[in-house]
Design an enzyme around this catalytic site. Sequence first.
Site, mmCIF file in Angstrom:
data_model
loop_
_atom_site.group_PDB
_atom_site.id
_atom_site.type_symbol
_atom_site.label_atom_id
_atom_site.label_comp_id
_atom_site.label_asym_id
_atom_site.label_seq_id
_atom_site.Cartn_x
_atom_site.Cartn_y
_atom_site.Cartn_z
ATOM 1 N N GLY A 150 49.171 24.027 -21.537
ATOM 2 C CA GLY A 150 49.708 22.719 -21.204
ATOM 3 C C GLY A 150 49.642 21.705 -22.315
ATOM 4 N N GLY A 190 47.152 20.055 -23.462
ATOM 5 C CA GLY A 190 46.016 20.234 -24.367
ATOM 6 C C GLY A 190 46.341 21.153 -25.526
ATOM 7 C CB SER A 208 45.720 10.821 -13.389
ATOM 8 O OG SER A 208 46.885 10.851 -12.589
ATOM 9 C CE1 TYR A 237 44.194 15.678 -11.440
ATOM 10 C CE2 TYR A 237 45.396 13.766 -10.621
ATOM 11 C CZ TYR A 237 45.111 14.660 -11.633
ATOM 12 O OH TYR A 237 45.747 14.524 -12.853
#
Length: 281
Positions: free
Chosen positions: A16, A18, A143, A166
């Site tokens: 992803g 990263g 996020s 999350y």
Amino acid sequence: MELKNKTVLVTGSTDGVGRVVAERLGAAGARVLVHGRDEGRAKATVAAIEAKGGNAEFLLADLSSLAEVRRLAEAVRASTDRLDILINNAGVGTGGQGAKRQVSADGYELRFAVNYLAGFLLTSELLPLLKARPPARIVNVASAGQQAIDFADVMLTRGYSGVRAYCQSKLAQILFTIDLAEQLQGTGVTVNSLHPASYMDTTMVRQAGVTPWSSVETGADAILNLAASPALEGRSGLYFDGQRESRPDAQAYDEKARRRLRALSLELTRHSSTTSREQHS
């Protein structure tokens, strides 16, 4: 910040956004410490960086175990006497509709443990390396999905949902960022957090059952902006939405909430250390 010959640790850098960040850092001349929990993907990431003339090595660790977080920190200390940039990127997504509550190796709610507590402990363990040769930077990949921490039920034993877990873990990262920035004043080490991009084309997003509508390249641009932009020299305790400075949930500005989270985090990580020692004695 000039990246050539700088040492950078990127957690969750075998997939992803990263991985894109790690590859770009390598291309810019940085020495990249690639972290992941899958040896095959880690080796492939290192090979991709080296194929373009970069310098990289991989460090394996499962961040759902605080004992492994400590081992990761020890491996970093063994491999370098300086750390110029730490990017806390590794995370667990919402799990999609109907996600069941899971716990970490230490018995903590999984998303709180991996998304927040592992980064809290890893950063704490690596602060001496970050302070060794300032300036240095810490980037916490959070996020825009945020939910206030319920200190009466941080581990979400009641009314669990993957989305709630999350969002709480991501806001915890932001509270930690602001709290740590205050502690680091005058050290030459800065710490900032961000929402890199919405619904990037990543495994995490696809597993949540969402159709991606942002690229990992866009998210990588935002992360690297915090890691290296000269405009952020000496600036700390900030939250960005992409590359735009923004404001997170109001709880992030609640000093009492930040103190409570710090005390809880220290208690949970101390407990894990005691448990680990007992298991190996």
